[in-house]
Design a protein around this motif. Structure first.
Motif, PDB file in Angstrom:
ATOM      1  N   ASP B  60      -3.267 -35.173   6.641  1.00  0.00           N
ATOM      2  CA  ASP B  60      -2.857 -36.431   5.936  1.00  0.00           C
ATOM      3  C   ASP B  60      -3.306 -37.392   6.601  1.00  0.00           C
ATOM      4  O   ASP B  60      -2.602 -37.858   7.530  1.00  0.00           O
ATOM      5  CB  ASP B  60      -1.457 -36.431   5.421  1.00  0.00           C
ATOM      6  CG  ASP B  60      -0.996 -37.766   4.929  1.00  0.00           C
ATOM      7  OD1 ASP B  60      -1.864 -38.548   4.528  1.00  0.00           O
ATOM      8  OD2 ASP B  60       0.074 -37.938   4.829  1.00  0.00           O
ATOM      9  N   PHE B  65      -5.695 -37.012   1.236  1.00  0.00           N
ATOM     10  CA  PHE B  65      -5.456 -35.657   1.716  1.00  0.00           C
ATOM     11  C   PHE B  65      -6.898 -35.187   2.185  1.00  0.00           C
ATOM     12  O   PHE B  65      -7.644 -34.953   1.150  1.00  0.00           O
ATOM     13  CB  PHE B  65      -4.591 -34.970   1.079  1.00  0.00           C
ATOM     14  CG  PHE B  65      -3.317 -35.478   0.672  1.00  0.00           C
ATOM     15  CD1 PHE B  65      -2.381 -35.654   1.849  1.00  0.00           C
ATOM     16  CD2 PHE B  65      -2.698 -35.667  -0.555  1.00  0.00           C
ATOM     17  CE1 PHE B  65      -1.035 -36.102   1.672  1.00  0.00           C
ATOM     18  CE2 PHE B  65      -1.543 -36.006  -0.635  1.00  0.00           C
ATOM     19  CZ  PHE B  65      -0.694 -36.525   0.282  1.00  0.00           C
ATOM     20  N   ARG B  87      -4.179 -39.583  -2.784  1.00  0.00           N
ATOM     21  CA  ARG B  87      -2.912 -39.782  -2.669  1.00  0.00           C
ATOM     22  C   ARG B  87      -2.146 -39.847  -4.025  1.00  0.00           C
ATOM     23  O   ARG B  87      -1.160 -39.115  -4.081  1.00  0.00           O
ATOM     24  CB  ARG B  87      -2.329 -40.474  -1.601  1.00  0.00           C
ATOM     25  CG  ARG B  87      -2.519 -40.126  -0.223  1.00  0.00           C
ATOM     26  CD  ARG B  87      -2.104 -41.282   0.727  1.00  0.00           C
ATOM     27  NE  ARG B  87      -0.755 -41.047   0.890  1.00  0.00           N
ATOM     28  CZ  ARG B  87       0.001 -40.503   2.064  1.00  0.00           C
ATOM     29  NH1 ARG B  87      -0.800 -39.957   3.024  1.00  0.00           N
ATOM     30  NH2 ARG B  87       1.274 -40.196   1.837  1.00  0.00           N
ATOM     31  N   PHE B 113       2.550 -30.302   1.398  1.00  0.00           N
ATOM     32  CA  PHE B 113       1.691 -31.217   0.958  1.00  0.00           C
ATOM     33  C   PHE B 113       1.932 -32.223  -0.564  1.00  0.00           C
ATOM     34  O   PHE B 113       1.640 -33.265  -0.665  1.00  0.00           O
ATOM     35  CB  PHE B 113       0.362 -31.581   1.179  1.00  0.00           C
ATOM     36  CG  PHE B 113      -0.022 -31.490   2.711  1.00  0.00           C
ATOM     37  CD1 PHE B 113      -0.300 -32.421   3.608  1.00  0.00           C
ATOM     38  CD2 PHE B 113      -0.148 -30.496   3.584  1.00  0.00           C
ATOM     39  CE1 PHE B 113      -0.516 -32.732   4.673  1.00  0.00           C
ATOM     40  CE2 PHE B 113      -0.372 -30.278   4.789  1.00  0.00           C
ATOM     41  CZ  PHE B 113      -0.481 -31.541   5.424  1.00  0.00           C
ATOM     42  N   ARG B 140       3.634 -34.573   4.901  1.00  0.00           N
ATOM     43  CA  ARG B 140       3.036 -35.991   4.545  1.00  0.00           C
ATOM     44  C   ARG B 140       3.542 -36.915   5.646  1.00  0.00           C
ATOM     45  O   ARG B 140       4.590 -36.772   5.966  1.00  0.00           O
ATOM     46  CB  ARG B 140       3.576 -36.575   3.179  1.00  0.00           C
ATOM     47  CG  ARG B 140       2.766 -35.716   1.993  1.00  0.00           C
ATOM     48  CD  ARG B 140       3.180 -36.434   0.664  1.00  0.00           C
ATOM     49  NE  ARG B 140       2.616 -35.666  -0.378  1.00  0.00           N
ATOM     50  CZ  ARG B 140       2.705 -36.265  -1.872  1.00  0.00           C
ATOM     51  NH1 ARG B 140       3.353 -37.270  -2.012  1.00  0.00           N
ATOM     52  NH2 ARG B 140       1.990 -35.384  -2.705  1.00  0.00           N
ATOM     53  N   TRP B 143       6.574 -39.036   5.012  1.00  0.00           N
ATOM     54  CA  TRP B 143       7.915 -38.252   4.670  1.00  0.00           C
ATOM     55  C   TRP B 143       8.954 -38.437   5.687  1.00  0.00           C
ATOM     56  O   TRP B 143       8.568 -38.529   6.924  1.00  0.00           O
ATOM     57  CB  TRP B 143       7.742 -36.812   4.667  1.00  0.00           C
ATOM     58  CG  TRP B 143       9.021 -36.193   4.308  1.00  0.00           C
ATOM     59  CD1 TRP B 143       9.572 -35.893   3.210  1.00  0.00           C
ATOM     60  CD2 TRP B 143       9.758 -35.365   5.379  1.00  0.00           C
ATOM     61  NE1 TRP B 143      10.952 -35.072   3.217  1.00  0.00           N
ATOM     62  CE2 TRP B 143      10.954 -34.871   4.675  1.00  0.00           C
ATOM     63  CE3 TRP B 143       9.742 -35.136   6.619  1.00  0.00           C
ATOM     64  CZ2 TRP B 143      11.721 -34.038   5.035  1.00  0.00           C
ATOM     65  CZ3 TRP B 143      10.839 -34.376   7.294  1.00  0.00           C
ATOM     66  CH2 TRP B 143      11.676 -33.933   6.547  1.00  0.00           C
TER      67      TRP B 143
END
Lengths: 393, 159
Positions: B60, B65, B87, B113, B140, B143
């Protein structure tokens, strides 16, 4: 007959580690296999992004309790390549010695587990006893039986003293004799031949198609071995051979692993006898420049890949770990189709699955015998005393 | 083992899929687009003599990605086919039909992901536990652990 779903695991006497299979069976025959590997996920890849290169190594070593040296070596060798650091030859040899000792203890452990799965517990006791010799050598060299902690970016943590080298060399002839005996046993013990021959067969094409790695692949005549294909550590200097077999079944995988035990003994002996003099580490930079590396390593179970992205800091941007067991699951699921339910344990054990050991909290015993936490200064003092005892400066 | 592949050879063969660069002495990376990835992999298997998928790496990078399909063959040169997935709509065609081992790697990437693989036969959870919330993807970069969410394991007292 209607299809029945048989759940096996995560806790099951036939399995050594937490994994859940949903076996869809038609009578005794397996139709399909579904996997759940979530029981020991610990989020190490995410945690590794938050630690600098010094503190990330102990974490990566704990990805696996058996191939702990593999995970730290594949990482440091990648980071050193990004930093363009050349480590001293003595450090390369020490890393190779530990790596091959680790392969020996892992293969002996596997041989015992495979024998246990078919009810041949005598062999299980024998291999595990012999494995103790390898463990003793590792403990003498590194101070630890499981997580050796030998690697650091720029070399290895501790040097080998002459008496350690001679003690290790003295143990090798006995191990060699025992391995010869196992070779004979695999070839003429009815118990093993009946349960291993023709079980879990994979052809060369199937292995390539399902992406199997390590001894599983080499037993089907696929000669992928990273130690030869992309030489690292001291493997380019050492005379050794890639072991392959053409049987493609559990018997073939056993032959490959025993053949590799022979090779490992020879590699360890060569490295111990020819270890170059010199320093064991250099001062590596604390930060790595922007870069990307796909670092490959032949772990006992097969090709291990760490894909590392760095971003000019002292931490990794991303580390993507692909363990050999993950690569081998597809082949297991495929080769179980149409087989008997009773063959599941031995076919699963034949890839030597390693679902990573569960994480634990260690309390260190202080001299008084009470659990507690040791201070950094005291740890350093103990280390100096132990170094002196081993004849190191 | 056959002789290693050279950058010129690979760049010429894979020209229609994108640019190639030599990342390491034995690794060549080809940048392609999500639309062409399936054909690029098929072509690498047929023309470059690749016979095995090593792994699919995911990064990422904050904007997109990145997926890298690492292939290898008797030439022992790693061919990395790199694509970027947006994304906002993270989905790409599944490779499990052509390359069976891709199936398990794609399930793992889907868990961690949240990238959807179109045409995957069973994109169910494999790495994260069954109690993990379905719309959170821990690898990610954006996150964060939410203190009020239940991620599995022992529940807090009184909840």
């Amino acid at each position: 007959m209607p299809e029945v779903t048989v759940p096996i695991g995560p806790h099951h006497p036939a399995l050594k580690e937490p994994v859940n299979f949903k076996v869809i069976a038609d009578g005794e025959k397996i139709v399909r296999l579904e996997l759940d590997l979530s029981y020991s996920h610990r989020g190490i890849e995410k945690a590794a992004e938050q630690r600098d290169f010094i503190r990330v190594l102990p974490l990566l070593e704990r990805v696996c309790g058996i191939c702990s040296h593999s995970h730290s070596t594949v990482f440091v060798k990648g980071i050193e390549e990004i930093m363009q650091v050349e480590i001293p030859p003595r450090a390369q040899y020490i890393r190779t010695i530990i790596a091959e000792l680790e392969r020996m203890h892992s293969h002996l452990l596997w041989l015992g587990v495979a024998a246990h799965e078919i009810g041949f517990n005598t062999l299980f006791m024998w291999t595990w006893r012999d494995r103790e010799l390898v463990q003793d050598t590792l403990e003498e060299m590194s101070g630890n039986r499981v997580h050796y902690g030998m690697n650091e970016v720029g070399g290895v943590r501790c040097d080998l003293a002459p008496h350690q080298v001679s003690a290790a060399l003295e143990r090798l002839p006995f191990l060699e004799e025992r391995i010869h005996q196992y070779t004979d046993m695999v070839n003429d013990q009815q118990t093993m031949l009946l349960r291993f021959k023709g079980v879990g067969k994979l052809s060369r094409e199937e292995v390539l198609n399902y992406g199997a790695v390590g001894p599983t692949a080499r037993a089907s005549g696929v000669d992928y071995d990273v130690r030869r294909d992309d030489p690292y550590l001291a493997y380019a200097d050492v005379p050794w051979n890639v072991v392959t077999d053409t049987n493609g079944d559990v018997y073939g995988r056993t032959c490959v692993r025993i053949g590799e035990l022979h090779e490992s003994v020879n590699i360890v002996r060569y490295c111990l006898e020819n270890i170059p003099e010199g320093p064991v580490r250099i001062n590596a930079p604390k930060i790595a420049p922007d870069g990307e590396i796909m670092s490959r390593y032949e772990a006992p179970r097969g090709e291990l890949v760490h894909f590392i992205r760095t971003n000019g800091t002292n931490k990794v941007e991303r580390i993507d770990i692909r363990t050999p067991t993950l690569a081998n699951w597809t082949s297991v699921a495929m080769c179980l189709v149409n087989k008997n339910l009773a063959d599941i344990p031995v076919i699963v054990a034949a890839i030597d699955p390693c679902l990573s050991c569960t994480s634990r909290i260690t309390l260190i015993n202080t001299p008084g015998g009470k659990p507690g936490i040791i201070t950094f200064d005291e740890l350093r003092k103990r280390r100096q005393i132990s170094d002196k005892g081993r004849g190191l400066p | 083992m056959t002789p290693p592949l050279t950058l010129d050879f690979v760049a010429e063969k894979m020209n229609e899929f994108g640019t190639a660069d030599l990342v390491r002495s034995n690794r060549i990376r080809i940048h392609t687009t999500p639309e062409k990835v399936s054909n690029a992999i098929k072509y690498a298997l047929d023309t470059l003599g690749c016979d095995r998928l090593v792994t699919i790496s995911t990064v990422d990078n904050g904007r997109t990605f990145e997926l890298l399909y690492h292939l290898i063959g008797p030439h022992r040169t790693v061919i990395s086919i790199a694509v970027e997935v947006p994304r906002e709509t993270p989905d790409i065609i599944s490779m499990s039909g052509i390359l069976p081992p891709a199936g398990i790697y794609e399930r793992q990437i889907h868990d961690l992901f949240g990238i959807t693989f179109r045409g995957h036969p069973g994109l169910s959870k494999i790495i994260l536990n069954e109690d993990w919330p379905p719309d959170e993807f821990p690898l990610r970069k954006d996150w964060k652990k939410n203190p009020d969410t239940y991620y599995g394991g022992i529940r807090k007292e009184g909840v």
